[in-house]
Design a protein around this motif. Sequence first.
Motif: not given
Length: 418
Positions: A73, A259, A280, A283, A287
């Motif tokens: 990743e 974040w 996901s 993420s 990601s």
Amino acid sequence: MPSRTPSGARETAPRGGRSRAATPDCPSPPAAGTGTARLVGVDLARGLAVLGMFAAHVGPDPSDGGPVGFFMEVARGRSSALFALLAGFSIVLITGRPEPRTGRAGRQAMTRVSIRAVILLVLGTALTALDTSIDVILAYYAVAFVVALPLYRLGAGALATIAAATALVFPQDLFLLKVWIAGSSWGDVVDAHDPLRAVNGYDGVMDLLFTGSYPVLTWIPFLIAGMAVARLDLTRTAVRIRLAYTGAALAALGYGGSWLAMRLIPNVSAAVAAGSDGDSPSSAWWSDTVGEPTVLFREWLLVAAPHSQTTPSIMGNTGVALLVVAGCFLALDRLPGFRRVAAPVIAVGAMSLTAYVLHIVAIRTLGTEDWSDASEPLTLLGFAVGAMVFALVWRRLFRRGPLEYLLYRATQPARHVR
């Protein structure tokens, strides 16, 4: 995912000596003293980007989890950003470093870059026509080279300022342009008459500029940042350390800011979860497993997934790229024996256009996209070892990689520019 700075010329200027320009396919000999690793460091960074690209294209899926999944990743998106930054470094190496070429020499250098851009456009179009699942980056690089070229005479400070400004403004502009394109029919009209799309069926003018995987508006900041780095005196350890600190700060601002935004700003996380197609959505701050947006929504501008075309992603990916470049230079200078250990990766980086093109041809020829998931680790190992062995053997016999040599020969007419 991918590609390299296929046009990177090299240039050394040992202290007390005359500078010598070299071509992208012919690495310069190392200078003496503290600057020994300065341009070998660029090759090392390119080699790491190539291997990261291999990981993204033929390696295990990040969803497998564990240490391997994490490293897979990390390679996704960040390898292509590193390539883009080094592409900007290459523009400066071709057009003059540390001082830009002017007059006839400057015009010849600009012509060389322009010829390379045309070749990359043709080569990228041909590779896209192979119809693999890889988002071939070469044609996008070609456009970005032409867009960034007029800035080649600027100093590090001006280039860094422009890189920051474009990273802050262009992603929002691109989002508005995409909204406008989605609400009109003119994009379909352009595609219908686009000769590039007629050849490869995918990457046409609209894709290269706005709607593709690497649109110029959100990838040009990487090239300009690379041009700024190339203007620095990388022979000085203090400069390298400041470069590493800058990279760490940008990575923290990009990924950390995303974040925080997803957790503190109401409805952002919910909107990302509802509007993306990945496994996901939580993420999205770092990601690619968040997937792609299924609709255009403004909350997407706060994610930092590597291919999200947002300001946080550009900041974070640029930060990682700067850390890698600074780390390569520092490691080569400070760790005894490291250059010998890293020689296979350096060799791949010195002929990364060849490595990039051959790996896509291999994917198409071998049909690796149809192989079972269980074979992915061995496939990645085979690609990496094969590329390193080939590069080491070839460079013992020839000064340039095969495609690097053809690129060098193709730019020779630039000598006749007055």
